[in-house]
Each structure stands twice: as C-alpha cells, then as structure tokens.
Design an enzyme around this catalytic site. Structure first.
Site, mmCIF file in Angstrom:
data_model
loop_
_atom_site.group_PDB
_atom_site.id
_atom_site.type_symbol
_atom_site.label_atom_id
_atom_site.label_comp_id
_atom_site.label_asym_id
_atom_site.label_seq_id
_atom_site.Cartn_x
_atom_site.Cartn_y
_atom_site.Cartn_z
ATOM 1 N N LYS A 275 0.837 -1.210 0.000
ATOM 2 C CA LYS A 275 0.000 0.000 0.000
ATOM 3 C C LYS A 275 0.871 1.259 0.000
ATOM 4 O O LYS A 275 1.685 1.460 0.898
ATOM 5 C CB LYS A 275 -0.908 -0.006 1.238
ATOM 6 C CG LYS A 275 -1.687 1.298 1.461
ATOM 7 C CD LYS A 275 -2.607 1.216 2.696
ATOM 8 C CE LYS A 275 -3.268 2.554 3.007
ATOM 9 N NZ LYS A 275 -4.143 2.503 4.203
ATOM 10 N N ASP A 280 -2.759 10.102 3.807
ATOM 11 C CA ASP A 280 -4.150 9.681 3.971
ATOM 12 C C ASP A 280 -4.899 10.672 4.855
ATOM 13 O O ASP A 280 -4.829 10.603 6.080
ATOM 14 C CB ASP A 280 -4.193 8.272 4.588
ATOM 15 C CG ASP A 280 -5.621 7.759 4.737
ATOM 16 O OD1 ASP A 280 -6.550 8.371 4.164
ATOM 17 O OD2 ASP A 280 -5.799 6.717 5.415
ATOM 18 N N LYS A 287 -10.431 12.501 8.271
ATOM 19 C CA LYS A 287 -9.990 12.082 9.597
ATOM 20 C C LYS A 287 -9.991 13.270 10.547
ATOM 21 O O LYS A 287 -9.820 14.405 10.114
ATOM 22 C CB LYS A 287 -8.543 11.564 9.517
ATOM 23 C CG LYS A 287 -8.373 10.217 8.848
ATOM 24 C CD LYS A 287 -6.909 9.808 8.808
ATOM 25 C CE LYS A 287 -6.724 8.458 8.145
ATOM 26 N NZ LYS A 287 -7.338 7.339 8.890
ATOM 27 N N ASP A 298 1.516 6.254 5.622
ATOM 28 C CA ASP A 298 0.539 5.309 5.078
ATOM 29 C C ASP A 298 1.020 4.665 3.769
ATOM 30 O O ASP A 298 0.302 3.872 3.169
ATOM 31 C CB ASP A 298 -0.804 6.031 4.871
ATOM 32 C CG ASP A 298 -1.996 5.111 5.028
ATOM 33 O OD1 ASP A 298 -1.844 4.031 5.634
ATOM 34 O OD2 ASP A 298 -3.081 5.466 4.534
ATOM 35 N N ASP A 357 -12.275 6.737 3.761
ATOM 36 C CA ASP A 357 -11.076 6.529 4.564
ATOM 37 C C ASP A 357 -10.630 5.059 4.548
ATOM 38 O O ASP A 357 -9.540 4.724 5.003
ATOM 39 C CB ASP A 357 -11.316 7.004 6.005
ATOM 40 C CG ASP A 357 -10.019 7.216 6.776
ATOM 41 O OD1 ASP A 357 -8.948 7.200 6.138
ATOM 42 O OD2 ASP A 357 -10.098 7.402 8.001
ATOM 43 N N GLU A 359 -9.449 3.430 2.152
ATOM 44 C CA GLU A 359 -8.943 3.557 0.782
ATOM 45 C C GLU A 359 -7.864 2.532 0.455
ATOM 46 O O GLU A 359 -7.665 2.192 -0.710
ATOM 47 C CB GLU A 359 -8.395 4.974 0.566
ATOM 48 C CG GLU A 359 -6.954 5.226 1.052
ATOM 49 C CD GLU A 359 -6.753 5.073 2.554
ATOM 50 O OE1 GLU A 359 -7.764 5.126 3.296
ATOM 51 O OE2 GLU A 359 -5.610 4.881 2.989
ATOM 52 N N ARG A 361 -7.632 -0.694 0.946
ATOM 53 C CA ARG A 361 -8.150 -1.913 0.306
ATOM 54 C C ARG A 361 -8.585 -1.643 -1.123
ATOM 55 O O ARG A 361 -8.512 -2.530 -1.978
ATOM 56 C CB ARG A 361 -9.286 -2.488 1.173
ATOM 57 C CG ARG A 361 -10.461 -1.561 1.332
ATOM 58 C CD ARG A 361 -11.342 -1.926 2.530
ATOM 59 N NE ARG A 361 -10.752 -1.482 3.807
ATOM 60 C CZ ARG A 361 -11.323 -1.655 4.991
ATOM 61 N NH1 ARG A 361 -12.511 -2.255 5.082
ATOM 62 N NH2 ARG A 361 -10.737 -1.230 6.081
HETATM 63 N N1 BES Z 1 -4.317 4.340 6.945
HETATM 64 C C1 BES Z 1 -5.441 4.028 7.740
HETATM 65 C C2 BES Z 1 -5.130 3.014 8.847
HETATM 66 C C3 BES Z 1 -4.175 3.474 9.902
HETATM 67 C C4 BES Z 1 -4.631 4.029 11.070
HETATM 68 C C5 BES Z 1 -2.832 3.287 9.749
HETATM 69 C C6 BES Z 1 -3.758 4.417 12.052
HETATM 70 C C7 BES Z 1 -1.952 3.680 10.726
HETATM 71 C C8 BES Z 1 -2.406 4.233 11.886
HETATM 72 C C9 BES Z 1 -6.550 3.448 6.870
HETATM 73 O O1 BES Z 1 -6.601 3.933 5.578
HETATM 74 C C10 BES Z 1 -7.825 3.797 7.533
HETATM 75 O O2 BES Z 1 -8.125 4.957 7.599
HETATM 76 N N2 BES Z 1 -8.553 2.797 8.012
HETATM 77 C C11 BES Z 1 -9.773 3.010 8.668
HETATM 78 C C12 BES Z 1 -10.755 1.998 8.151
HETATM 79 C C13 BES Z 1 -12.178 2.283 8.562
HETATM 80 C C14 BES Z 1 -12.672 3.533 7.856
HETATM 81 C C15 BES Z 1 -13.020 1.095 8.192
HETATM 82 C C16 BES Z 1 -9.558 2.838 10.162
HETATM 83 O O3 BES Z 1 -8.752 1.983 10.562
HETATM 84 O O4 BES Z 1 -10.136 3.601 10.925
HETATM 85 ZN ZN ZN Z 2 -4.847 4.601 4.800
HETATM 86 MN MN MN Z 3 -7.712 5.712 5.440
#
Ligand code: BES
Ligand code: ZN
Ligand code: MN
Length: 520
Positions: A275, A280, A287, A298, A357, A359, A361
């Site tokens: 990824k 992000d 966020k 990210d 968010d 994104e 996947r």
């Molecule tokens: N990049 C984030 C995940 C992340 C969070 C990485 C904290 C490192 C530290 C990912 O893209 C994300 O935002 N995931 C969301 C998914 C949710 C919207 C289903 C999450 O984990 O909150």
């Molecule tokens: Zn992310």
């Molecule tokens: Mn995200």
C-alpha cells in the site's frame, strides 16, 4: 561507515572501544570472559562481582581502561547483557549489536569493535545480523533538523570473531550491509512528509533503485490505469492534484527462465504488493486532526516492497520476484469520490464506497489484480490498513491473514528468525457477510466489529484462486518510543522478514530447509 572484519586476537583490534556480549550469570573465570578479564587486569571480574552487570538482556556497563591498564588496544569497553546463552539467536545478536552501536555513538566513539559472540555455530549469519543491527540502530528520523543537530557518527565498525573463517565473516557482513541499508531506505521513505513523498516522487525513487541495482521497472500513469479498468484504485486518486502511479519492479535472476514460490517448488511467481498512500487525509470521510500528521507513513507497505526489491536485486536469489506498489494521495476535493459512490475494480467486481477513509483496500484490490495479470501465483501484501490492528495487537505483533496456511506459516517462521513477530487472525467466510452491499457486489467497510479481519475479507475477494497472505503493519510500522537499539519513528518492519522468506524458500528448494537462521 566503514565495515571490517577481524578474526585475530581481540587485544589487537585497533579501535577506540570494544563492545562485548555477556550472557546471563556468566562468570569472569570461564571461557572468553576469562581471556578478557586477564587482558583488562581483572576489570571484568570486578564488574561481575559488584553485581552491576548480571547479563540480563539490555543491561550495559561502560568502562574506561585508562592508559597503561590492561593489554587491549581499545581503551574503552562496553559490556552488553544479552540474557540466556541458549536463547541467544540471530534476533538477539542483531539487537545486541544495535544496542552497542547506539550506546557508543552517544558517547562520541568513532571506531568500534563488536564482539557479539554469536559466531560459534554460524559466523557468516552472525556477522550478517550484527551489521544489520548496527546499521538499523543508527537510523535517526531528524533529517530536516538544522539546529542543535548532534553530528555524532560511527566511522568504522569491526566485526570481531576470534578464530572464525574470515571469508564467511566478510560475506555475512556484506549481506548485512545490503539488508541494513535497505531497511533504512524503507524507513527513510516512510519518514518523509507527504509533500516530499508524493506518488510521483515515490515512482522516481523506484526508478532510481531499478537503475542503480538492475531491476526492470514500469510505472503506469492514470491513462494506463484507465485502460486497464482500475476504477477502484483511480477512485482514491480522484480527489488529489497529485497524479497516481502504479509502480512495478521485476527481479529476474541472471540466465534464469523458471519460476518459484514459497513452498511451491520451481514454478509460479511470488509478488509483493504494498500500500502506497503517500498521505491519507481520509478523503471526504475526513480524519480528525489529532495525529493526522502520522498519515505520511501510510505508504510504508509500498516502501517495504521497494526496500525488499532493492535488497533482492543485490542479494540475487535464484528466484524471480515481482514488486507492485499502487501510489496515491487520499484527499478531499470537489472531484473526490463520495460516500455511496460505486466503483468498478479491474477484476470486474463493483464496490460501494461507504467510507473514503477505507482507501487502502481499494487500491490494493486493483494492484493485486494487476500482479495476477503479470503472472503472480503467490501474493504477499503489506499495508498500514487498519487502526483496529493496533487495538488488537498493539505495536508488538504484525497482523497476518490469508488464504494459504502454508505461506502464512512460512512468513511467521521467517519473521520469528529475524525477531519480527506476526500473529495470525482468523479469516472465516462468515466475516464476508459484513461487507455485502445492497447496491453493488461488496462495500468497502464492514462495520465496527473485527475491523482488521473485514479489511482482509475485502482483499480476499481479489485474491481468490491464488496463494495469498496479507500483513497489516499499521501497528508495527511506526515506533512511538525510542529503544536501546532503535530510534523512534519508522521501524522498517517486515523488510527482513520478507528477505528471510525468500532465503528460506531458496534453501527449501535446494533441500535443507530452515536450520540455518536460528543457529547464531
Ligand atoms: N491508513 C489508515 C489506517 C491506519 C490508522 C494506519 C492508524 C496507521 C495508523 C486506513 O486507511 C484507515 O483509515 N482505516 C480506517 C478503516 C475504517 C474507515 C473502516 C480505520 O482503521 O479507521
Ligand atoms: Zn490509509
Ligand atoms: Mn484511510
């Protein structure tokens, strides 16, 4: 830093300081310590008898020998506790080396002789992981500091193993240099602010390693992604002014025509997919501001793939490898994908984007599809995919899930040998119910429950029919605290695991699997 090896007498090593591993409850009148004790005029005995050092992992004692005292050329000595002798393996040797290097650099030492004492069973491997440990330990994230920056630099490292085979030590040290530098390469990319690590810049870095070390490279731009039908990847890039890039790196061993995978013999093709979200923001599902600056990392999965390919190009395993990195910036704007939009992935599956968010996947779906188009039969993907994985496993274990249990077991075993822990989470088909959509084939989030698993269940929809493992490194890719052997910041997790996975696969196909890495 200049890296040398020495197989002669310890007293003759011409450095400012020697760093010596000391085992738990080791006595000054036995084996190597006795020799050192004699050479230091009884200092080792006196330290051990004072109980200042019991050999517990991570303990250190620093001594100045003073002119005229003892028979060592080195006039400073760092004793490093390493715990039980029986459990002193590659991972512990590496940490000992790192602890020693950081401690001595902090004391402004410029030249170091490292007596890691792991060489008895495998000098080459011990030298390798020692150099890795030293290089990794010296990485600092303060690249952009201009004031009050401490410029303490280790100039020369000598790997000392009395009586060992010098060629073996040299080979090991050289491998360690390649691996250590590649881990730090990955950490440097992960550490870069979003403005200095856009998809375009990441692609340039990939081109640079390809030409420096000899890899095939191809970068797909937006137009080519459109003609491949990568609607899922492109939907994430839409909101940004920065154009996306799909980075492809290919390593082919010289004069080689066959294939190779983990535990699959001489056929097929192993691909690493990472990824590469260079920043992000969350997109329209933006966020909260707190800690958002961290979302520069990210793209660590992608940086890990670049680091692994960079090292593999130099280590030259007899097995082809593919690296695929979808690089995009996730931004909100008037053009950005909106919650509720439906996008069509390269595989033909339609996806309802509930949350912009989620994104990672979305971009991995098309990257995995493209890896398959390029012939991949086995995929290991890496992603800072979910915050949920740090709730489940903290910063200790990387989460691993997938469809091929043999591959998963191999990745876990490869990680254990280098001191990188992975813990498998289940991926039963029941979880897939959580990503059913009312309007499309699937949706990109599965609700509050089992966030790491439903993210993997989403990826599984694009990995069916191939051997696949997924590493969620969101919790392990960034270290919030400094450790004796490591700075804060990007950890470079999984680079060594994957390189060891390749090593093990090569060794297995040449018939003597898995007994080497654990010996030192
Ligand atoms: N990049 C984030 C995940 C992340 C969070 C990485 C904290 C490192 C530290 C990912 O893209 C994300 O935002 N995931 C969301 C998914 C949710 C919207 C289903 C999450 O984990 O909150
Ligand atoms: Zn992310
Ligand atoms: Mn995200």
């Amino acid at each position: 830093m200049d890296i040398q090896v020495s197989t002669g007498r310890v007293g003759e090593v011409d450095v400012q300081a020697l760093a010596v591993a000391v085992f738990k409850d080791e006595q000054a009148h036995e084996g190597f310590l006795q020799e050192l004790d004699a050479a230091t005029g009884g200092l080792i005995k006196s330290v051990i008898e004072s109980e200042e050092l019991k050999g517990k992992e991570g303990e250190t004692v620093y001594l100045h020998l003073g002119e005229g005292r003892g028979e060592l050329k080195a006039k400073r000595l760092l004793l490093v506790g390493v715990g039980e002798r029986e459990s002193y393996k590659a991972a512990q040797v590496s940490q000992m080396a790192g602890t020693a290097a950081r401690a001595l650099r902090a004391r402004n030492v410029k030249t170091v002789g490292l007596i890691a004492r792991g060489a008895e069973s495998d000098a080459e491997r011990s030298a390798e992981v020692s150099v890795e440990g030293v290089l990794m330990s010296l990485f600092e994230p303060d690249k952009y500091r201009t004031s009050e920056k401490e410029e303490r630099v280790l100039e020369r490292l000598v790997i000392v193993a009395q009586g060992a085979n010098e060629d073996a030590l040299r080979r090991g040290a050289e491998r360690g240099r390649i691996v250590g530098e590649s881990v730090n390469f990955t950490r440097d990319l992960a550490n870069e602010p979003g403005a200095y690590m856009t998809p375009t810049i990441m692609a340039e870095r990939a081109r640079a390693i390809a030409s420096e070390f000899g890899l095939e490279v191809d970068i797909l731009d937006r137009e080519r992604m459109e003609s491949e039908g990568m609607g899922s990847l492109l939907s994430v890039a839409r909101g940004s002014e920065e154009p996306p890039a799909l980075i492809i790196l290919k390593y082919t061993p010289e004069g080689f025509t066959g294939g190779g995978t983990v535990s699959g013999g001489g056929e097929g093709l192993l691909a690493f997919v990472g990824k590469g979200v260079t920043f992000d923001t969350g997109g329209i599902s933006i966020k909260p501001g707190e800690n958002m600056e961290l979302m520069k990392y990210d793209m660590t999965g992608g940086a890990t793939v670049l680091g692994v390919m960079r090292a593999a190009a130099q280590l030259k395993p007899p097995m082809p490898l593919l690296g695929v990195v979808p690089a995009v910036e996730n931004m909100p704007s008037g053009k950005a994908t909106k919650p509720g939009d439906v996008v069509r992935a390269m595989s033909g599956k339609t996806i309802e984007v509930i949350n912009t968010d989620a994104e990672g996947r979305l971009i991995l779906a098309d990257a995995i599809a493209y890896a398959r188009k390029l012939g991949a039969t086995q995929v290991v993907d890496l992603a800072t995919l979910t915050g949920a994985v740090s709730i489940a496993l903290g910063d200790v274990n990387t989460g691993i899930l997938g469809t091929d249990q043999e591959l998963i077991d191999e990745v876990i075993a490869a990680g254990r040998e280098v001191g990188e822990k992975l813990w498998q989470l289940p991926l039963d088909k029941e979880y897939t119910r959580q990503i059913k959509s009312d309007i499309a084939d699937i949706k990109n989030v599965g609700g509050r429950k089992a966030g790491t698993i439903t993210a993997a269940a989403f990826l599984k929809e694009f990995a069916d029919g191939i051997s696949w493992a997924h590493l969620d490194i969101a919790g392990t890719a960034w270290g919030d605290d400094v450790k004796p052997y490591r700075s804060k910041g990007p950890t470079g997790v999984a680079v060594r695991t994957l390189l060891n996975l390749i090593e093990r696969a090569v060794r297995a196909s040449s018939g003597n699997k898995g007994d080497k890495g654990d010996k030192s």
